[in-house]
Write a protein that holds these residues in place. Structure first.
Motif, PDB file in Angstrom:
ATOM      1  N   PHE A 260       0.836  -1.203   0.000  1.00 45.40           N
ATOM      2  CA  PHE A 260       0.000   0.000   0.000  1.00 45.40           C
ATOM      3  C   PHE A 260       0.870   1.253   0.000  1.00 45.40           C
ATOM      4  CE2 PHE A 260      -1.935   3.430   2.496  1.00 45.40           C
ATOM      5  CZ  PHE A 260      -2.991   3.742   1.650  1.00 45.40           C
ATOM      6  N   ARG A 261       1.956   1.243   0.767  1.00 43.55           N
ATOM      7  CA  ARG A 261       2.828   2.415   0.828  1.00 43.55           C
ATOM      8  C   ARG A 261       3.449   2.716  -0.530  1.00 43.55           C
ATOM      9  NH1 ARG A 261       7.148   1.453   4.684  1.00 43.55           N
ATOM     10  NH2 ARG A 261       6.371  -0.556   5.362  1.00 43.55           N
ATOM     11  N   MET A 262       3.762   1.670  -1.295  1.00 44.14           N
ATOM     12  CA  MET A 262       4.332   1.902  -2.618  1.00 44.14           C
ATOM     13  C   MET A 262       3.270   2.431  -3.586  1.00 44.14           C
ATOM     14  SD  MET A 262       7.465   1.558  -2.339  1.00 44.14           S
ATOM     15  CE  MET A 262       7.255   2.155  -0.648  1.00 44.14           C
ATOM     16  N   TYR A 263       2.012   1.971  -3.425  1.00 44.64           N
ATOM     17  CA  TYR A 263       0.936   2.589  -4.208  1.00 44.64           C
ATOM     18  C   TYR A 263       0.817   4.061  -3.830  1.00 44.64           C
ATOM     19  CZ  TYR A 263      -3.634   4.558  -4.868  1.00 44.64           C
ATOM     20  OH  TYR A 263      -4.634   5.442  -5.165  1.00 44.64           O
ATOM     21  N   LEU A 264       0.876   4.335  -2.542  1.00 43.65           N
ATOM     22  CA  LEU A 264       0.728   5.706  -2.050  1.00 43.65           C
ATOM     23  C   LEU A 264       1.847   6.596  -2.567  1.00 43.65           C
ATOM     24  CD1 LEU A 264      -1.043   7.454  -0.259  1.00 43.65           C
ATOM     25  CD2 LEU A 264       0.408   6.826   1.677  1.00 43.65           C
ATOM     26  N   GLN A 265       3.026   6.045  -2.693  1.00 45.64           N
ATOM     27  CA  GLN A 265       4.151   6.820  -3.234  1.00 45.64           C
ATOM     28  C   GLN A 265       3.845   7.284  -4.651  1.00 45.64           C
ATOM     29  OE1 GLN A 265       7.894   4.685  -4.022  1.00 45.64           O
ATOM     30  NE2 GLN A 265       8.962   6.297  -2.918  1.00 45.64           N
ATOM     31  N   ARG A 266       3.284   6.402  -5.460  1.00 47.96           N
ATOM     32  CA  ARG A 266       2.908   6.785  -6.831  1.00 47.96           C
ATOM     33  C   ARG A 266       1.781   7.828  -6.809  1.00 47.96           C
ATOM     34  NH1 ARG A 266       3.262   1.148  -7.222  1.00 47.96           N
ATOM     35  NH2 ARG A 266       0.996   0.921  -7.313  1.00 47.96           N
ATOM     36  N   PHE A 267       0.816   7.634  -5.902  1.00 47.42           N
ATOM     37  CA  PHE A 267      -0.287   8.593  -5.760  1.00 47.42           C
ATOM     38  C   PHE A 267       0.240   9.982  -5.420  1.00 47.42           C
ATOM     39  CE2 PHE A 267      -3.091  10.920  -2.926  1.00 47.42           C
ATOM     40  CZ  PHE A 267      -4.306  10.918  -3.600  1.00 47.42           C
ATOM     41  N   LEU A 268       1.160  10.049  -4.458  1.00 47.92           N
ATOM     42  CA  LEU A 268       1.683  11.342  -4.018  1.00 47.92           C
ATOM     43  C   LEU A 268       2.540  11.995  -5.088  1.00 47.92           C
ATOM     44  CD1 LEU A 268       2.603  10.557  -0.310  1.00 47.92           C
ATOM     45  CD2 LEU A 268       0.729  11.991  -1.130  1.00 47.92           C
ATOM     46  N   ASN A 269       3.316  11.209  -5.808  1.00 50.90           N
ATOM     47  CA  ASN A 269       4.128  11.783  -6.887  1.00 50.90           C
ATOM     48  C   ASN A 269       3.239  12.423  -7.955  1.00 50.90           C
ATOM     49  OD1 ASN A 269       6.715  11.254  -5.903  1.00 50.90           O
ATOM     50  ND2 ASN A 269       6.707   9.167  -6.688  1.00 50.90           N
ATOM     51  N   GLN A 270       2.100  11.805  -8.234  1.00 49.43           N
ATOM     52  CA  GLN A 270       1.167  12.379  -9.190  1.00 49.43           C
ATOM     53  C   GLN A 270       0.507  13.620  -8.608  1.00 49.43           C
ATOM     54  OE1 GLN A 270       0.780  11.464 -12.345  1.00 49.43           O
ATOM     55  NE2 GLN A 270      -0.689  13.137 -12.651  1.00 49.43           N
ATOM     56  N   TRP A 271       0.144  13.559  -7.322  1.00 45.64           N
ATOM     57  CA  TRP A 271      -0.476  14.711  -6.666  1.00 45.64           C
ATOM     58  C   TRP A 271       0.470  15.908  -6.647  1.00 45.64           C
ATOM     59  CZ3 TRP A 271       0.939  17.324  -2.159  1.00 45.64           C
ATOM     60  CH2 TRP A 271       0.010  18.260  -1.685  1.00 45.64           C
ATOM     61  N   VAL A 272       1.746  15.663  -6.407  1.00 46.14           N
ATOM     62  CA  VAL A 272       2.754  16.727  -6.380  1.00 46.14           C
ATOM     63  C   VAL A 272       2.815  17.442  -7.731  1.00 46.14           C
ATOM     64  CG1 VAL A 272       5.252  17.077  -6.413  1.00 46.14           C
ATOM     65  CG2 VAL A 272       4.206  15.855  -4.514  1.00 46.14           C
ATOM     66  N   LYS A 273       2.742  16.683  -8.819  1.00 49.37           N
ATOM     67  CA  LYS A 273       2.802  17.281 -10.148  1.00 49.37           C
ATOM     68  C   LYS A 273       1.611  18.199 -10.406  1.00 49.37           C
ATOM     69  CE  LYS A 273       5.294  13.438 -12.338  1.00 49.37           C
ATOM     70  NZ  LYS A 273       5.192  12.346 -13.341  1.00 49.37           N
TER      71      LYS A 273
END
Length: 782
Positions: free
Chosen positions: A282-295
């Motif tokens: 889940f944390r690795m999914y969240l990392q991708r989610f946050l990287n997209q949110w940051v953009k």
């Protein structure tokens, strides 16, 4: 007499001269000392922090991931795993230990301890240094590691003095202590007191006992030297020194000191890394989610000069829907069942029983192509290609034996050291069955547990959301839902179990389609829809999709969040399309939520380090089915666990004679509460599914090999009821054992007005009576 007076006069002149020299030297020293401070303040000896930097010292802060029940699931960081805590969150025993050991007169000075400094100068540091807590903080924040060059070391010390006095003017004593404890590196990614207390003792700082605080304060002298894992005896001696200091300055009585010093040092090591801990997938999914949110969300103008948020440095707080207790239950259930299932898979797939192990029914060329593809997709191939190695060199490296650590269910650490070629390691990993599980609250869409595989460190592909496999019979409820919704069928309507063919060119079918049941037989019986779904009768499902048509089925499926490309042909009724667990759980949640689809949500809020809300989620919902249709579907799927493929949830098969071994059925489930669900098994037993629902929790489980050709030979072990259902059962057993989780064990809510018949007892009785009458008429010759 005259000579005596001359002598006295000369002595007086000499004394005056000495006195002048003394005061001259004294004032020159004071002036020089003052000038040194002034030069340091002006930046002559190196850059000094500005007032703004003193007010806002830049430290790298990890992003913290918080569960719905307030626990830290993990952090995102590069070098600094730091999450600051306020002074109020520090226990008094920690503060007392710090002051007693590092700076006994901390509350009396203004950054520089004059007595300590004089003592250090007179005894050349033999009786202790003179660095105050404020000076140590100055060095950590702005000065850096002490230089070995004496002149540079002196100038660094002067800079520390200047910065320390400035810190004392800008901050309270309590703030300085908090800053110091938050900045220190305790090793093993334990940056700051919060990480240190979690990593070394598995608790929050406020929960530290006195002897534990003494260990951490003792490490402040040199955390590399006083390492609790490598030098426990040295660290224990240092801890006892800290306790002695606390007694010396009145923070402990001698009796308390003696009692604490006699205790064994109890380190509870909990390493924090991206590949370890709770909810790794889940944390690795969240990392991708946050990287997209940051953009998509630029950062407001700030003094750090960055235009976008950095999830590794900016100290964000991410509030998730994951419940740490349910997540732990889910991971435990997956591990417990998969270890047993894997043991049976190994037992059935020895080289003698299956020469092509771990693959089933493949020719050597097919196996070669699978291995070739895996080799070219590997990290080794990618890295060597990036280094400019030729293909010949890369291929040669795959056949060279090397030392490596591989996954092993039977090891206590689930790892073992071995020597094998990288190519053999690829084949070795392909022998392991994979699993995925997601659990969601259907009314809110809040995802409570997420397990993407059996071990993130060795299997990093997330089968919850990255993988998509054939849904098998778990797709059938969508066909039934379309028939009930469009044709107003009820769970009690009946269809025959006879061979059924859909002719060519009908519903876009290119050729005749005549599906068989899983056992290859047709009973000729009349089946209610409820009984047909419970027993996965393919012929009944084929009749339903023929009557309602594939197009309405696909339309409902898309409204349920299954947006992948789906051919509008009859064969989809048996689950030929590929979906992932994330999509399937969201779709099934609609049935439990009275026909309203709620898109699964994992992040509820994101805050910056100051608590400012940067993101707050908005639920995405859609009315897909009426309450009546949704409840009729729940009623249909309750039949699966009452008299169909999920019946084993109701029994304790331990000790009973069975075609299955204890590995599969030997769990005393004995659930008594209402459960709706559906098992699913794909062609050749490549995939096993179970979708299970209670009123406030929907959970999907998938089990299968990395390749579809890795599977059990027979359906005894290869069906969803054997591969996936036990994980759901183990998970729910643990959930129900904790009443605080509030998992429902009651009935599903029925609509106030229900026109669809879900009570088949009366109708079945009438059918029996009609059949009896027909038999009587036959006997009478009519």
């Amino acid at each position: 007499m005259a000579k005596t007076q001359q002598k006295k006069k000369k002595k007086s002149q000499n004394f005056s001269r000495y006195l002048k020299w003394f005061w001259g030297l004294f004032f020159s020293g004071v002036l020089a000392f003052f000038l040194l401070f002034l030069f340091a303040a002006w930046g002559v000896f190196g850059e000094m922090p500005t007032f703004e930097r003193l007010e806002n010292p830049q430290t790298n802060l990890a992003t913290e991931i918080l569960s719905s029940d307030g626990e830290t699931l993990g952090k995102f960081y590069l070098d600094d795993n730091r999450t600051p805590v306020a002074y109020e969150e520090l226990p008094s025993n920690l503060v007392d230990a710090l002051v007693a050991t590092e700076d006994a007169r901390y509350y009396e000075h203004s950054g520089i301890d004059a007595r300590g400094t004089l003592r250090a100068l007179v005894f050349l540091g033999q009786r202790g240094g003179a660095s105050t807590i404020s000076q140590q903080l100055a060095r950590q924040l702005f000065v850096g590691v002490r230089s070995k060059n004496k002149f540079q070391a002196i100038t660094q010390k002067i800079k520390e003095w200047v910065i320390a006095t400035r810190l004392e003017r800008n901050y309270t004593k309590e703030e300085i202590i908090a800053m110091y404890m938050n900045i220190y590196d305790f090793n093993y990614n334990a940056d700051g007191i919060r990480s240190a207390s979690k990593i070394y003792f598995g608790k929050e700082p406020k929960d530290l006992r006195t002897e534990e605080s003494a260990v951490l304060v003792g490490m402040l002298k040199n955390s590399s030297l006083y390492n609790p894992l490598r030098r426990p005896e040295l660290v224990q001696d240092r801890r006892n020194t800290v306790l002695s200091q606390m007694a010396k300055y009145g923070y402990l009585t001698n009796a308390q000191k003696d009692s604490l010093q006699s205790l064994k040092m109890d380190i509870n090591f909990n390493p924090e890394s991206h590949r370890e801990g709770l909810a790794t997938y889940f944390r690795m999914y969240l990392q991708r989610f946050l990287n997209q949110w940051v953009k998509e969300n630029p950062k407001p103008v700030s003094d750090d000069g960055r235009e976008t948020w950095n999830i590794y440095l900016d100290g964000l707080k991410v509030y998730t829907t994951i419940d740490s207790r349910m997540q732990a239950n889910a991971e435990k259930a997956v591990a417990e069942h998969m270890k047993r299932l894997q043991a049976e898979f190994f037992h059935q797939n020895t080289s003698l029983r299956n020469p092509t192990t771990p693959f089933q029914d493949l020719e050597s060329e097919e196996i070669r192509l699978i291995m070739e593809r895996a080799m070219k997709n590997s990290e080794r191939w990618r890295k060597m290609r990036a280094e400019g190695k030729s293909e010949k060199e890369i291929r040669a490296s795959f056949t060279k034996k090397t030392e490596m650590t591989v996954f092993d269910w039977n090891s206590e650490t689930q790892e073992k050291d071995t020597v094998m070629t990288p190519l053999d390691s690829i084949r070795y990993y392909k022998t392991f069955l994979r699993a995925a599980m997601m659990s969601m609250e259907p009314q809110t869409g809040h995802v409570k547990a997420w397990v993407g595989g059996i071990d993130y460190k060795h299997f990093q592909y997330d089968n919850v959301i990255q993988g998509a496999r054939q849904a098998g019979s778990t797709f059938k409820p969508f066909v039934y839902a379309a028939a009930i919704d469009q044709l107003r069928y009820s769970p009690c309507d009946q269809l025959p179990d006879n061979q059924y063919c859909i002719e060519a060119n009908k519903h876009g079918n290119p050729e005749p389609w005549c599906p068989k049941n899983s056992n290859g037989k047709y009973s000729g019986e009349m089946y209610t829809l409820k009984r047909a779904l419970a027993n996965s009768i393919n012929t009944v499902t084929a009749q339903l999709i023929d009557r309602v048509g594939p197009k309405p089925v696909v339309s409902i499926v898309r409204n349920l969040g299954l947006t992948r490309e789906i051919l509008e042909v009859p064969s989809i009724a048996l689950g030929t399309p590929d979906f992932n667990v994330y999509e399937m759980v969201g779709a099934y949640g609609t049935f439990a939520n009275q026909g309203v689809y709620v898109k699964p949500v994992m992040v509820t809020r994101i805050e910056d380090k100051n608590g400012t809300v940067l993101y707050e989620y908005t639920p995405e919902t859609k009315d897909v089915l009426s309450k009546e249709v949704a409840y009729a579907m729940i009623n249909l799927m309750e039949g699966v666990t009452e008299g169909g493929s999920g019946t084993r949830l109701r029994h304790n098969t331990r000790g009973e004679e069975s075609v299955y071994k204890e590995i599969i059925t030997g769990y005393p489930y004995e659930f008594q509460n209402p459960i709706a669900g559906k098992t699913g098994t794909t062609q050749n037993q490549s995939d096993g599914w179970f979708m299970g629902m209670v009123p406030n929790l929907v959970t999907g489980v998938w089990v299968g090999g990395e390749d579809r050709s890795t599977h059990f030979k027979t359906i005894v072990y290869g069906q969803g009821a054997s591969m996936a259902l036990p994980i759901w059962a183990l998970y729910m057993k643990q959930n129900y054992a904790n009443p605080e989780l509030g998992i429902s064990d009651g009935e599903f809510i029925a609509p106030e007005e229900m026109t669809i018949n879900t009570d088949c007892t009366k109708k079945i009785d009438s059918i029996i009576q009609v059949n009896d009458l027909e038999d009587d008429l036959d006997d009478l010759g009519f």
